[in-house]
Design a protein around this motif. Structure first.
Motif, PDB file in Angstrom:
ATOM      1  N   GLN A  51       0.829  -1.199   0.000  1.00 36.90           N
ATOM      2  CA  GLN A  51       0.000   0.000   0.000  1.00 36.90           C
ATOM      3  C   GLN A  51       0.866   1.251   0.000  1.00 36.90           C
ATOM      4  OE1 GLN A  51      -2.461  -0.426   3.483  1.00 36.90           O
ATOM      5  NE2 GLN A  51      -3.938  -1.734   2.449  1.00 36.90           N
ATOM      6  N   MET A  52       0.264   2.354  -0.415  1.00 39.09           N
ATOM      7  CA  MET A  52       0.916   3.660  -0.363  1.00 39.09           C
ATOM      8  C   MET A  52       0.081   4.591   0.498  1.00 39.09           C
ATOM      9  SD  MET A  52       2.287   4.382  -4.238  1.00 39.09           S
ATOM     10  CE  MET A  52       0.655   4.355  -4.988  1.00 39.09           C
ATOM     11  N   SER A  53       0.738   5.507   1.183  1.00 39.58           N
ATOM     12  CA  SER A  53       0.056   6.497   2.005  1.00 39.58           C
ATOM     13  C   SER A  53      -0.084   7.795   1.214  1.00 39.58           C
ATOM     14  CB  SER A  53       0.844   6.768   3.293  1.00 39.58           C
ATOM     15  OG  SER A  53       0.978   5.590   4.056  1.00 39.58           O
ATOM     16  N   PRO A  54      -1.287   8.367   1.137  1.00 41.31           N
ATOM     17  CA  PRO A  54      -1.471   9.616   0.384  1.00 41.31           C
ATOM     18  C   PRO A  54      -0.861  10.806   1.104  1.00 41.31           C
ATOM     19  CG  PRO A  54      -3.530   8.972   1.439  1.00 41.31           C
ATOM     20  CD  PRO A  54      -2.559   7.865   1.690  1.00 41.31           C
ATOM     21  N   VAL A  55      -0.113  11.609   0.372  1.00 40.08           N
ATOM     22  CA  VAL A  55       0.535  12.811   0.882  1.00 40.08           C
ATOM     23  C   VAL A  55       0.233  13.963  -0.058  1.00 40.08           C
ATOM     24  CG1 VAL A  55       2.746  13.925   1.403  1.00 40.08           C
ATOM     25  CG2 VAL A  55       2.404  11.513   1.959  1.00 40.08           C
ATOM     26  N   VAL A  56      -0.195  15.091   0.484  1.00 41.62           N
ATOM     27  CA  VAL A  56      -0.382  16.279  -0.342  1.00 41.62           C
ATOM     28  C   VAL A  56       0.884  17.113  -0.289  1.00 41.62           C
ATOM     29  CG1 VAL A  56      -2.891  16.382  -0.153  1.00 41.62           C
ATOM     30  CG2 VAL A  56      -1.497  17.495   1.588  1.00 41.62           C
ATOM     31  N   ILE A  57       1.321  17.593  -1.447  1.00 39.19           N
ATOM     32  CA  ILE A  57       2.464  18.505  -1.525  1.00 39.19           C
ATOM     33  C   ILE A  57       1.983  19.727  -2.282  1.00 39.19           C
ATOM     34  CG2 ILE A  57       3.361  17.220  -3.534  1.00 39.19           C
ATOM     35  CD1 ILE A  57       6.176  18.209  -2.616  1.00 39.19           C
ATOM     36  N   THR A  58       2.119  20.893  -1.665  1.00 44.85           N
ATOM     37  CA  THR A  58       1.422  22.094  -2.138  1.00 44.85           C
ATOM     38  C   THR A  58       2.373  23.267  -2.295  1.00 44.85           C
ATOM     39  OG1 THR A  58      -0.505  21.341  -0.870  1.00 44.85           O
ATOM     40  CG2 THR A  58      -0.533  23.607  -1.689  1.00 44.85           C
ATOM     41  N   ARG A  80      -5.701  22.156   5.521  1.00 48.42           N
ATOM     42  CA  ARG A  80      -5.244  21.926   6.897  1.00 48.42           C
ATOM     43  C   ARG A  80      -3.729  22.045   6.998  1.00 48.42           C
ATOM     44  NH1 ARG A  80      -2.942  17.778   8.596  1.00 48.42           N
ATOM     45  NH2 ARG A  80      -3.750  16.412   6.960  1.00 48.42           N
ATOM     46  N   GLU A  81      -2.998  21.436   6.070  1.00 45.14           N
ATOM     47  CA  GLU A  81      -1.540  21.469   6.130  1.00 45.14           C
ATOM     48  C   GLU A  81      -1.006  22.899   6.016  1.00 45.14           C
ATOM     49  OE1 GLU A  81       0.929  19.446   6.718  1.00 45.14           O
ATOM     50  OE2 GLU A  81      -0.318  17.699   7.103  1.00 45.14           O
ATOM     51  N   VAL A  82      -1.573  23.683   5.100  1.00 46.14           N
ATOM     52  CA  VAL A  82      -1.113  25.061   4.936  1.00 46.14           C
ATOM     53  C   VAL A  82      -1.404  25.867   6.204  1.00 46.14           C
ATOM     54  CG1 VAL A  82      -1.433  27.196   3.620  1.00 46.14           C
ATOM     55  CG2 VAL A  82      -1.318  24.998   2.428  1.00 46.14           C
ATOM     56  N   ALA A  83      -2.578  25.657   6.789  1.00 43.40           N
ATOM     57  CA  ALA A  83      -2.932  26.364   8.023  1.00 43.40           C
ATOM     58  C   ALA A  83      -2.025  25.943   9.176  1.00 43.40           C
ATOM     59  CB  ALA A  83      -4.387  26.106   8.370  1.00 43.40           C
ATOM     60  N   GLU A  84      -1.742  24.654   9.288  1.00 44.89           N
ATOM     61  CA  GLU A  84      -0.905  24.160  10.381  1.00 44.89           C
ATOM     62  C   GLU A  84       0.532  24.650  10.272  1.00 44.89           C
ATOM     63  OE1 GLU A  84      -3.103  19.838  11.114  1.00 44.89           O
ATOM     64  OE2 GLU A  84      -1.027  19.939  10.468  1.00 44.89           O
ATOM     65  N   GLU A  85       1.097  24.591   9.077  1.00 50.46           N
ATOM     66  CA  GLU A  85       2.525  24.820   8.937  1.00 50.46           C
ATOM     67  C   GLU A  85       2.901  26.292   8.808  1.00 50.46           C
ATOM     68  OE1 GLU A  85       4.127  22.332   5.896  1.00 50.46           O
ATOM     69  OE2 GLU A  85       3.557  20.472   6.910  1.00 50.46           O
ATOM     70  N   VAL A  86       2.056  27.089   8.135  1.00 50.37           N
ATOM     71  CA  VAL A  86       2.427  28.499   7.937  1.00 50.37           C
ATOM     72  C   VAL A  86       1.316  29.470   8.316  1.00 50.37           C
ATOM     73  CG1 VAL A  86       4.173  28.036   6.178  1.00 50.37           C
ATOM     74  CG2 VAL A  86       1.786  28.325   5.490  1.00 50.37           C
ATOM     75  N   GLY A  87       0.184  28.969   8.833  1.00 52.61           N
ATOM     76  CA  GLY A  87      -0.864  29.841   9.338  1.00 52.61           C
ATOM     77  C   GLY A  87      -1.614  30.635   8.282  1.00 52.61           C
TER      78      GLY A  87
END
Length: 398
Positions: A245-252, A292-299
Motif C-alpha cells: 500500500q501507499m500512504s497519500p501525501v499532499v504537496i502544495t 489543513r496542512e497550509v494552516a498548520e505549517e504556515v498559518g
C-alpha cells in the motif's frame, strides 16, 4: 511533513472555542507517537528470525539473458514492469565464505523489450499466475541492493545503475570491489541516476521495505508467505491477504499571486527549500488536507487550489505524492510558521526562483558559511510544481 498514522488524538472541546478552533489548534491538542517510540514498542521477532541485511537485484528492459545464481536458491518472485516488482527469496551457500547463509536477497526486475502481449493485462497475469511468472524469470538484467541502498557506478560525472547478471558472492565488500561501485543511499541515488532508473529504484526499495515489515500476520502473529510474484502476502492460519500500500501525501506550492512560498525542515540538506507537504488524515479528501496542512505549517488560509500531478515516493515508507497549487490572499500573506515542524518558511520572488533553479547543491555554500537557496532536482515532483509556477508567472509578465 510529519507522519500522522501513529498519532493518538485527544478529544477537542469544541463548545466555547469556535473563534480559534482551526486546523492548527486541533493539531496541538494531540499526542504524537513518533517513529522512535513505535520502534521501541514494536513486537519482538521470534528467536532466530533476526533480520540479516538483504541483498536485492532489479531488472531493466534490456533483453539480456541472465543465468540463475551460482548458489542454491529457493525461487519465488514476480512481475515485470515499473510498478510490477519481482522478488525471490534466497537461502544458500556463500561462494565467498563457504558457509550457509539465511539472507533474503530480492530481485526487482523489468520485462525485456516491448512485445505484442506486453500490456497492463499481461502484467497483472504475472502477479497472479505463478507458472507464467516463473517463465518470465528466465531473462533480464538486475539492480543490486544492500540494506535498501542501490548499487551505483560513477563514470566521470555520471552515476549509472550497472547492468548485472545474477551475482554469486553475497559479501558486500567483494561485490563493491569486483564491480567497482558502491551501495548508495536511495535519497542521493534518486537524484543522480537518469529518469528511467529512478522510478524503478524507488519502487524496488518500497517493495523490499514492505515485505520486510509484513512478515507476520497482524491478526494471528503467524508468519505470512508471499506468492510467487511477491505482489501479496498471505497468512494461512487466518486466511488474511496483505497487499503493498501507499500512504497519500499532499504537496502544495502556495502562491499569493506574485510570489511562491517555500520552506525547509531541520533535516534538509543545507540551503534546500521545497513545497509544503503532509500526510492526509483519515477521512480527509485532498482539498481538506491541503487547507489543513497550509494552516498548520504556515498559518495561511487557502482561497483556491488546483491539482497538478502525482508521483510515487519511497519515503518514509512508500507515499503517493499528490501535487497541488494553492492560492492565498495577498493581503493576508503574513507567515506564522510552526517552529516544531519547520526551520524556515518564506516567500520567493520570480528572480529568486529563476536563480534557485539554476543553482546546484554543491555551489550553494558561500564564503561566510551560509547557503544560498536551492530547490529539489527535476526528478522530484516539487521541482515540477516550482517550474509550473515559474511558467505561469513568466506568461503573465510577458
Amino acid at each position: 511533513m510529519r507522519r500522522r498514522h501513529g498519532r493518538v488524538s485527544t478529544w477537542v472541546p469544541w463548545s466555547g472555542h469556535t473563534a480559534h478552533v482551526g486546523p492548527r489548534y486541533r493539531y496541538r491538542y494531540t499526542v504524537h507517537v513518533g517513529p522512535k517510540y513505535r520502534h521501541q514498542h514494536r513486537p519482538h521477532r521470534a528467536r532466530g528470525t533476526t533480520p540479516v541485511p538483504a541483498l536485492a537485484w532489479g531488472y531493466r528492459a534490456l533483453g539480456t539473458k541472465v543465468p540463475a545464481p551460482a548458489t542454491p536458491c529457493m525461487w519465488g518472485g514476480t512481475g515485470t514492469s515499473p510498478g510490477t516488482p519481482c522478488m525471490w527469496d534466497h537461502a544458500g551457500t556463500s561462494t565467498s565464505t563457504g558457509h550457509t547463509t539465511h539472507m533474503r536477497p530480492y530481485w526487482y526486475w523489468y520485462q525485456p523489450g516491448p512485445t505484442a502481449h506486453m500490456g497492463p493485462r499481461y502484467l497483472n497475469q504475472l502477479k497472479e499466475d505463478d507458472s507464467l511468472c516463473r517463465q518470465a524469470q528466465t531473462s533480464g538484467t538486475f539492480y543490486l541492493f544492500h540494506n535498501l541502498s542501490p548499487f551505483l557506478q560513477k563514470v566521470g560525472k555520471k552515476y549509472l545503475v550497472p547492468q548485472l547478471s545474477a551475482a554469486g558472492a553475497l559479501d558486500k565488500s567483494v561485490i563493491e570491489s569486483e564491480l567497482q561501485g558502491s551501495f548508495t543511499d536511495l535519497r542521493k541515488a534518486l537524484f543522480v541516476v537518469d529518469s528511467e532508473d529512478s522510478p524503478l529504484l524507488a519502487s524496488a526499495q518500497s517493495l523490499l521495505r514492505w515485505h520486510d515489515s509484513h512478515q507476520y500476520c497482524s491478526k494471528t502473529g503467524q508468519p505470512t508467505q508471499k506468492n510467487a510474484a511477491g505482489s501479496k502476502r498471505v497468512c494461512h492460519a487466518s486466511g488474511a491477504t496483505y497487499y503493498p500500500q501507499m500512504s497519500p501525501v499532499v504537496i502544495t506550492l502556495v502562491s499569493d499571486g506574485s510570489r511562491c512560498l517555500l520552506a525547509r525542515q531541520p533535516s534538509f540538506p543545507p540551503g534546500m527549500f521545497t513545497a509544503l507537504s503532509g500526510f492526509c488524515d483519515l477521512g480527509e479528501n485532498v482539498e481538506e488536507a491541503v487547507r489543513r496542512e497550509v494552516a498548520e505549517e504556515v498559518g495561511l488560509e487557502v482561497q483556491s487550489l488546483r491539482y497538478s500531478a502525482s508521483q510515487h515516493w519511497p519515503f518514509p515508507s512508500s507515499s503517493l505524492m499528490i501535487a497541488c497549487h494553492a492560492l492565498v490572499a495577498a493581503q493576508q500573506a503574513e507567515i506564522s510558521m510552526d517552529t516544531l515542524e519547520l526551520e524556515e518558511a518564506r516567500w520567493f520572488g520570480l528572480e529568486e526562483i529563476v536563480e534557485g533553479l539554476k543553482r546546484e547543491p554543491g555551489s550553494s555554500k558561500q564564503g561566510d558559511g551560509s547557503f544560498l537557496p536551492w530547490f529539489p532536482p527535476k526528478q522530484a515532483i516539487a521541482h515540477q510544481l516550482i517550474r509550473e509556477w515559474l511558467q505561469q508567472q513568466t506568461a503573465q509578465t510577458s
